[in-house]
Design a protein around this motif. Sequence first.
Motif, PDB file in Angstrom:
ATOM      1  N   ARG A 103      -8.715  -9.636  -9.086  1.00 27.39           N
ATOM      2  CA  ARG A 103      -8.676 -10.474  -7.885  1.00 27.39           C
ATOM      3  C   ARG A 103      -7.815  -9.835  -6.801  1.00 27.39           C
ATOM      4  N   LEU A 104      -6.631  -9.356  -7.194  1.00 28.95           N
ATOM      5  CA  LEU A 104      -5.722  -8.753  -6.228  1.00 28.95           C
ATOM      6  C   LEU A 104      -6.301  -7.468  -5.640  1.00 28.95           C
ATOM      7  N   SER A 105      -6.913  -6.643  -6.467  1.00 29.29           N
ATOM      8  CA  SER A 105      -7.476  -5.385  -5.972  1.00 29.29           C
ATOM      9  C   SER A 105      -8.620  -5.646  -4.988  1.00 29.29           C
ATOM     10  N   GLN A 106      -9.477  -6.613  -5.288  1.00 31.02           N
ATOM     11  CA  GLN A 106     -10.573  -6.942  -4.380  1.00 31.02           C
ATOM     12  C   GLN A 106     -10.044  -7.518  -3.067  1.00 31.02           C
ATOM     13  N   GLU A 107      -9.026  -8.337  -3.168  1.00 34.62           N
ATOM     14  CA  GLU A 107      -8.419  -8.919  -1.962  1.00 34.62           C
ATOM     15  C   GLU A 107      -7.815  -7.828  -1.075  1.00 34.62           C
ATOM     16  N   LEU A 108      -7.138  -6.868  -1.684  1.00 32.99           N
ATOM     17  CA  LEU A 108      -6.525  -5.785  -0.908  1.00 32.99           C
ATOM     18  C   LEU A 108      -7.582  -4.904  -0.244  1.00 32.99           C
ATOM     19  N   MET A 109      -8.655  -4.588  -0.959  1.00 31.36           N
ATOM     20  CA  MET A 109      -9.706  -3.763  -0.376  1.00 31.36           C
ATOM     21  C   MET A 109     -10.370  -4.480   0.795  1.00 31.36           C
ATOM     22  N   SER A 110     -10.551  -5.797   0.671  1.00 30.55           N
ATOM     23  CA  SER A 110     -11.138  -6.573   1.766  1.00 30.55           C
ATOM     24  C   SER A 110     -10.217  -6.570   2.987  1.00 30.55           C
ATOM     25  N   LYS A 111      -8.927  -6.740   2.757  1.00 30.38           N
ATOM     26  CA  LYS A 111      -7.971  -6.734   3.867  1.00 30.38           C
ATOM     27  C   LYS A 111      -7.899  -5.360   4.531  1.00 30.38           C
ATOM     28  N   LYS A 125       2.292  -5.012   6.794  1.00 33.18           N
ATOM     29  CA  LYS A 125       3.435  -5.348   5.940  1.00 33.18           C
ATOM     30  C   LYS A 125       2.990  -6.233   4.783  1.00 33.18           C
ATOM     31  N   ASP A 126       2.095  -7.188   5.054  1.00 32.13           N
ATOM     32  CA  ASP A 126       1.590  -8.082   4.003  1.00 32.13           C
ATOM     33  C   ASP A 126       0.781  -7.294   2.974  1.00 32.13           C
ATOM     34  N   VAL A 127      -0.133  -6.447   3.452  1.00 31.00           N
ATOM     35  CA  VAL A 127      -0.947  -5.635   2.528  1.00 31.00           C
ATOM     36  C   VAL A 127      -0.059  -4.653   1.770  1.00 31.00           C
ATOM     37  N   GLY A 128       0.960  -4.129   2.448  1.00 33.09           N
ATOM     38  CA  GLY A 128       1.876  -3.200   1.796  1.00 33.09           C
ATOM     39  C   GLY A 128       2.581  -3.821   0.606  1.00 33.09           C
ATOM     40  N   GLU A 129       2.970  -5.084   0.741  1.00 29.12           N
ATOM     41  CA  GLU A 129       3.590  -5.774  -0.396  1.00 29.12           C
ATOM     42  C   GLU A 129       2.611  -5.908  -1.554  1.00 29.12           C
ATOM     43  N   GLY A 130       1.339  -6.184  -1.221  1.00 27.52           N
ATOM     44  CA  GLY A 130       0.321  -6.254  -2.265  1.00 27.52           C
ATOM     45  C   GLY A 130       0.085  -4.912  -2.935  1.00 27.52           C
ATOM     46  N   ARG A 160      -5.120   4.069  -7.356  1.00 25.41           N
ATOM     47  CA  ARG A 160      -5.108   5.264  -6.507  1.00 25.41           C
ATOM     48  C   ARG A 160      -6.017   5.087  -5.292  1.00 25.41           C
ATOM     49  N   LYS A 161      -7.169   4.468  -5.496  1.00 18.98           N
ATOM     50  CA  LYS A 161      -8.093   4.251  -4.380  1.00 18.98           C
ATOM     51  C   LYS A 161      -7.461   3.345  -3.335  1.00 18.98           C
ATOM     52  N   ILE A 162      -6.820   2.278  -3.774  1.00 23.13           N
ATOM     53  CA  ILE A 162      -6.185   1.341  -2.844  1.00 23.13           C
ATOM     54  C   ILE A 162      -5.064   2.025  -2.075  1.00 23.13           C
ATOM     55  N   VAL A 163      -4.257   2.817  -2.761  1.00 23.16           N
ATOM     56  CA  VAL A 163      -3.152   3.512  -2.097  1.00 23.16           C
ATOM     57  C   VAL A 163      -3.683   4.496  -1.058  1.00 23.16           C
ATOM     58  N   ARG A 164      -4.729   5.238  -1.418  1.00 21.90           N
ATOM     59  CA  ARG A 164      -5.306   6.194  -0.463  1.00 21.90           C
ATOM     60  C   ARG A 164      -5.809   5.482   0.790  1.00 21.90           C
ATOM     61  N   GLU A 165      -6.534   4.371   0.598  1.00 19.44           N
ATOM     62  CA  GLU A 165      -7.062   3.613   1.731  1.00 19.44           C
ATOM     63  C   GLU A 165      -5.926   3.055   2.585  1.00 19.44           C
ATOM     64  N   PHE A 166      -4.902   2.545   1.928  1.00 24.12           N
ATOM     65  CA  PHE A 166      -3.769   1.965   2.659  1.00 24.12           C
ATOM     66  C   PHE A 166      -3.051   3.033   3.476  1.00 24.12           C
ATOM     67  N   GLN A 167      -2.756   4.160   2.866  1.00 22.30           N
ATOM     68  CA  GLN A 167      -2.046   5.223   3.575  1.00 22.30           C
ATOM     69  C   GLN A 167      -2.879   5.778   4.728  1.00 22.30           C
TER      70      GLN A 167
END
Length: 270
Positions: free
Chosen positions: A32-40, A83-88, A107-114
Motif C-alpha cells: 500500500r505504501l509503495s503504491q501510494e508513494l509511486m502515485s504521489k 517533504k511529505d513523500v520524503g518521509e514516506g 530502489r525504484k522508489i528512491v530513484r524516482e524520488f531523487q
Amino acid sequence: MSFDHLSSLESQPTNIRRQDDPQYADDPEFQRLSQELMSKLLSLGGNVSKLQNQIALLGTKRETDRVRERVQTLLEELKDSFKDVGEGVKKIQSWDDVSPSQKLTQRKIVREFQANLTTFQGVQRQALEKERSTASAARAALEEQPAHGEEATGQAGQQQSQEQLRLASQDEVEFQESLIVEREAEIRNIEQGVTELNELFRDVAHIVTEQGEVLDMIEQNVDNTRTDTRAADQELRSASRYQRNARSKACILLLILAVILTIVILAALS
C-alpha cells in the motif's frame, strides 16, 4: 550489487523462508505504501512541469501578479509535498525484513524520488534567479528615479507641474520600494525551501548509503556461508572415504580370522 546469491539460497530446499511461500508474501502495508508513494511521485512530476511553465513567464511581458502568485503557491505546495513523500521514502527504506522483490521496489522508489527532487531543485534555482533579477531591476529603477524627476521638472518650467511631478515621483518611489520588499520576501522563502530540500536529499542519500553497506555485508555473509558449506562438504566426503576404508579393513580382518579359525577346527578334527 546482485541478488543472485540470495536468490540461489532461497531456491534451495532448506528451512530458510521462500519468497513464493504465502506465509512470507509481501505484506499489504508495504504494498500500500509503495503504491501510494509511486502515485504521489507521478503527481509531483506533473506539478513540477506546470511550475516550469509559470517560471518561464517571469521577467517577460506576460508576467503578471497572478503569475507570480501561482509560482509562489506552487513552490510552497511542492516543497511541502516533497517533504511529505520524503518521509514516506525514508519509512519504506527502513522497512524491516524485506524480500528481494521488495528491495527492488525500494530502489525504484528512491530513484524516482531523487530524480524528481533533483528536477525540482533546478526549478527552484531558476525561480530564485528570476526573483533576484527582478529585485535588482527594481533597485536600479529606484536609484534612477530622482534623476528622472529633476530632468522632467526642468522641462516643465512651471510650479504646478513641478508639484505634480514631485508627487508622481514619490508614488513611484513608494511603489518600487514595496516591490523590492515583496521580491526580497519571496527570495527568502525560496532560499528556505532550497535549504530544507537539500537536507531531505542528504537524509535519503544517507539511508541509501547505509543500506548499501548492509547489503554488502549480507553478500559477504552469503559468500562466507557458501565457502563454509563447501569446506564442510569436503570434510564430510573425507570422513565418508575414511569410514569406507575402515569398513573394508574390518571385513578383511574378519575374513582372515574366519580362515584361520576354519583351519584350526579342521586340524583338531583330523
